[in-house]
Design an enzyme around this catalytic site. Sequence first.
Site, PDB file in Angstrom:
ATOM      1  N   HIS A  12      -7.412  -4.173  10.529  1.00  0.00           N
ATOM      2  CA  HIS A  12      -7.174  -3.989   9.082  1.00  0.00           C
ATOM      3  C   HIS A  12      -5.888  -4.679   8.648  1.00  0.00           C
ATOM      4  CE1 HIS A  12      -4.882  -0.011   9.916  1.00  0.00           C
ATOM      5  NE2 HIS A  12      -4.021  -0.745   9.238  1.00  0.00           N
TER       6      HIS A  12
ATOM      7  N   ASN B 191      -7.625  -1.998  14.510  1.00  0.00           N
ATOM      8  CA  ASN B 191      -9.024  -2.322  14.200  1.00  0.00           C
ATOM      9  C   ASN B 191      -9.132  -3.572  13.313  1.00  0.00           C
ATOM     10  OD1 ASN B 191      -8.078  -1.401  11.767  1.00  0.00           O
ATOM     11  ND2 ASN B 191      -9.488   0.324  11.578  1.00  0.00           N
TER      12      ASN B 191
ATOM     13  N   ASP C 253       0.824  -1.208   0.000  1.00  0.00           N
ATOM     14  CA  ASP C 253       0.000   0.000   0.000  1.00  0.00           C
ATOM     15  C   ASP C 253       0.858   1.257   0.000  1.00  0.00           C
ATOM     16  OD1 ASP C 253       0.972  -0.409   2.562  1.00  0.00           O
ATOM     17  OD2 ASP C 253      -0.970  -0.667   3.496  1.00  0.00           O
TER      18      ASP C 253
ATOM     19  N   GLU D  73      -9.691  -1.473   5.441  1.00  0.00           N
ATOM     20  CA  GLU D  73     -10.341  -1.131   6.707  1.00  0.00           C
ATOM     21  C   GLU D  73     -11.552  -2.043   6.952  1.00  0.00           C
ATOM     22  OE1 GLU D  73      -8.964   0.760   8.737  1.00  0.00           O
ATOM     23  OE2 GLU D  73      -8.358   2.701   7.926  1.00  0.00           O
TER      24      GLU D  73
END
Length: 250
Positions: free
Chosen positions: A138, A136, A67, A143
Amino acid sequence: MKVIIVKDYGELSQRASFMIADALKRKRPFVLGLATGGTPEGCYRELVRMHGAGCLDFSHVITFNLDEYVGIPPYHPNSYRYYMEEKLFRHINIDRKNIHFLNSMARDLEAECQAYEEAIKAVGGIDLQVLGIGRNGHIAFNEPGSPIDSRTRVVTLSDETRIANSRFFSSLDEVPKKALTMGIGTILEARRILLLASGPTKAEAIKAAVEGPITPNVPASFLRIHKDSTFIVDREAGCLLGSRDGNENF
Ligand code: GLP
């Protein structure tokens, strides 16, 4: 899925680097998917050390990073490209033309994502994908809510992720709101997956990914459907996991 719980970050970095080094020695060319963030830094240090000691060759290695932030140029210290140069690439004998990165400065970001998917296919797919995990749940910048069949695309970062990653920037305002990321479907096509997690801030995400329902709400939980995925977590990151009876495989 295999979960390996190690004592601490040092052991995690060592185990991960041994696994990667061993894989790199078995196949030529070798396509390695790479992650950024604080977690893989120790592993990259170990790989650099092995290379420096003359025991690890990268001349046959092709890399694809997961990414990149939109709007941060590659020479900027906060870009993931810069991170990879500093932590790994400039210390090893990788052929520069074998390094692949999403160009988040491209005028047509959709076309850039599509071209990245094609470049991965053109080299026969990823042999081993290294991953971290967000607080979280991810993976890469997928996400919560990311579908299992998502591909490389432009995404909006959650506030939680921007706050967590703001430690690498001088202020929260500087953290981009968008990024390019390989999709979950792209990641799941890698032949092997290695996820690393360290420290108490990852404990809930690891518990949810390993023991909770397989759901888009916890993107890392999708790794359970992969036939060759390994999590290496240190004791702090694995502290909420149920008892494993000393068995690393489950
Ligand atoms: C970022 C990256 C992820 C990484 C995550 C965790 O959001 N896009 O690939 O896994 O941060 O980073 P860290 O290892 O610093 O906790």
